[in-house]
Design an enzyme around this catalytic site. Structure first.
Site, PDB file in Angstrom:
ATOM      1  N   LYS A  74      39.944  50.542  46.112  1.00 27.31           N
ATOM      2  CA  LYS A  74      38.896  49.580  46.441  1.00 27.31           C
ATOM      3  C   LYS A  74      39.124  48.909  47.793  1.00 27.31           C
ATOM      4  CE  LYS A  74      37.845  48.525  41.596  1.00 27.31           C
ATOM      5  NZ  LYS A  74      36.585  49.274  41.454  1.00 27.31           N
ATOM      6  N   ASP A 128      42.662  39.201  37.793  1.00 23.58           N
ATOM      7  CA  ASP A 128      42.184  40.518  38.191  1.00 23.58           C
ATOM      8  C   ASP A 128      41.711  40.398  39.639  1.00 23.58           C
ATOM      9  OD1 ASP A 128      40.722  42.790  38.736  1.00 23.58           O
ATOM     10  OD2 ASP A 128      39.568  42.763  36.866  1.00 23.58           O
ATOM     11  N   GLN A 159      38.252  43.057  42.751  1.00 19.04           N
ATOM     12  CA  GLN A 159      37.077  42.853  43.582  1.00 19.04           C
ATOM     13  C   GLN A 159      37.274  41.821  44.682  1.00 19.04           C
ATOM     14  OE1 GLN A 159      34.412  44.681  43.619  1.00 19.04           O
ATOM     15  NE2 GLN A 159      34.962  45.885  41.828  1.00 19.04           N
ATOM     16  N   CYS A 191      31.159  48.346  33.165  1.00 17.07           N
ATOM     17  CA  CYS A 191      32.377  47.997  32.406  1.00 17.07           C
ATOM     18  C   CYS A 191      32.465  46.488  32.191  1.00 17.07           C
ATOM     19  CB  CYS A 191      33.626  48.515  33.109  1.00 17.07           C
ATOM     20  SG  CYS A 191      33.739  50.302  33.155  1.00 17.07           S
ATOM     21  N   HIS A 210      35.816  42.419  33.636  1.00 18.43           N
ATOM     22  CA  HIS A 210      35.758  43.881  33.529  1.00 18.43           C
ATOM     23  C   HIS A 210      36.509  44.254  32.260  1.00 18.43           C
ATOM     24  CE1 HIS A 210      36.804  48.072  34.475  1.00 18.43           C
ATOM     25  NE2 HIS A 210      35.872  48.054  35.410  1.00 18.43           N
TER      26      HIS A 210
END
Length: 403
Positions: A218, A192, A195, A358, A115
């Site tokens: 999220k 990251d 997700q 993104c 991302h």
């Protein structure tokens, strides 16, 4: 079978098939109540007052920090820093660690799947320090070659930055294996977790992560709150990202002594209500259990993939295996722009995301400018998948291509 939509006010009272969960998940009533209760019962600045309201606010805020620590299996609450979101957490690492520890001649290695939030900060670091940015490529299904990665990580590599789960392909990366390769060369592993945390248990120690960031919105929590995990040894030697109130021990005309971890990185009045809401979201998530969530999400993805496979003009990105999509199905339709697809689906009461997500370097690598992304959560239903498939099957006809 329990209808989880009943836990979510927006979903319980809506006809929309909400399939944009990878961008923002919905809020259960318990999260809404937790934030509301904070403002009703202990709205005061945490850590700044000795009166009961402020003490209650401090306790609630620090209880939330402990919840995040346990959620990520960090060793200490001093390794948990509250941020606004994943983006802020990754920027904190880049500015506070990257700009002080990376130098000319060094290398930063990122995956092509990142991302922009885990790419642009490292572009900035390399631009300002004279270091070189290198990329880990991926195959069309999103998988990576560990042998190639091992060859790319050298004594020059100072940082390896990688998403645990791609926000386009849903593919999970072998973080532990990559972290081991990075550590063998003295590099730091930045993950990251935006997700991954909504869909699977994340253990920063088991992953070998030196840093990991995620967002509350999220994982069914509030917007404007997130968290950054960092190994204490690294955080201790990093300068503050922002300066001002609360992040100091003392200030003179000439300078300041900064507060201990984690408060050194939490300047100004904190989002205490958001942290309380995040705590409630974590509790809710753990009450349902990741096993149940993964089972439901994988079944929904399998249904979507099977339906789209029957449409020769639909092309799904990533793996053919539903368990390798982590709730995400990104696709393109011959002759129909993704934005047109999104608008047509919206007219059918189906909410999806269209664009480059993104992740422009990844889409270019895969041969696309933009795609449509349907992303599922455990509260979505088979009926919603069928509605999506029915609408997608009519797209070309509705755009004038005929039957």
């Amino acid at each position: 079978m329990y209808n989880y939509k009943n836990d979510f006010p927006l979903l319980a009272n809506s006809t929309v098939a909400y399939l944009d969960n990878a961008a923002t998940a919905q809020r259960p009533q318990c999260v809404i109540d937790a934030e509301d209760n904070f403002y009703r019962t202990c709205n005061a600045n945490p850590m700044r007052g000795l009166y009961p309201l402020s003490i209650a606010a401090t306790d609630a805020y620090e209880d939330a920090r402990e919840a995040v620590r346990a959620f990520l299996n960090a060793k200490s609450t001093s390794e948990i820093i509250f941020t606004r979101n994943t983006t802020e957490g990754l920027n904190l690492i880049a500015y506070s660690y990257g700009l002080t520890q990376v130098h000319a001649g060094d290398e930063v290695l990122v995956s092509i799947m990142e991302h922009h939030s885990n790419l642009l900060p490292w572009q900035m670091v390399c631009r300002q320090t004279g270091a070189t940015l290198r990329f880990i490529e991926c195959r069309p299904d999103g998988s990576v070659d560990l042998d190639e990665i091992a060859a790319q990580i050298t004594d020059k590599t100072k940082i390896v930055a990688m998403t645990q789960v791609s926000n386009v392909l849903g593919r999970e990366n072998p973080i532990r294996a990559v972290a081991d390769l990075a550590h063998a060369k003295g590099a730091v592993m930045v993950v990251d977790g935006a997700q991954s945390t909504p869909h699977k248990a994340v253990d920063v120690q088991a992953l070998g992560a030196d840093f990991l960031a995620f967002s509350g919105h999220k994982i069914f929590g509030p917007m404007g709150i997130g968290a950054l995990y960092g190994r204490k040894e690294l955080l201790k030697k990093m300068p503050p990202f922002l300066s001002g109130g609360e992040m100091i021990e003392s200030v003179t005309r000439e300078g300041a002594v900064f507060a201990e971890l984690p408060h050194k990185f939490e300047a100004g009045t904190v989002n205490a209500a958001g942290a309380v809401g995040l705590h409630a979201a974590i509790n809710y998530l753990q009450k349902i259990g990741y096993e149940e969530m993964e089972r439901r999400e994988t079944a929904l993805v399998a249904r979507a993939l099977a339906g789209m496979k029957e449409m020769p003009y639909v092309h799904v990105l990533g793996s053919e295996l539903p368990e390798e999509h982590t709730g995400i199905v990104a696709f393109a339709v011959d002759g129909v722009h993704p934005h047109d697809i999104s608008e047509i689906l919206a007219a059918d009461d189906i909410a999806v995301r269209a664009g480059h997500h993104c992740a422009q370097p990844l889409l270019k690598h895969l041969g696309y400018n933009s795609t449509v992304r349907a992303s599922f959560a455990f509260y979505n239903t088979e009926e919603e998948v069928d509605r999506l498939l029915a609408s997608v099957s009519t797209l070309r006809e509705r755009m004038g291509y005929g039957k």
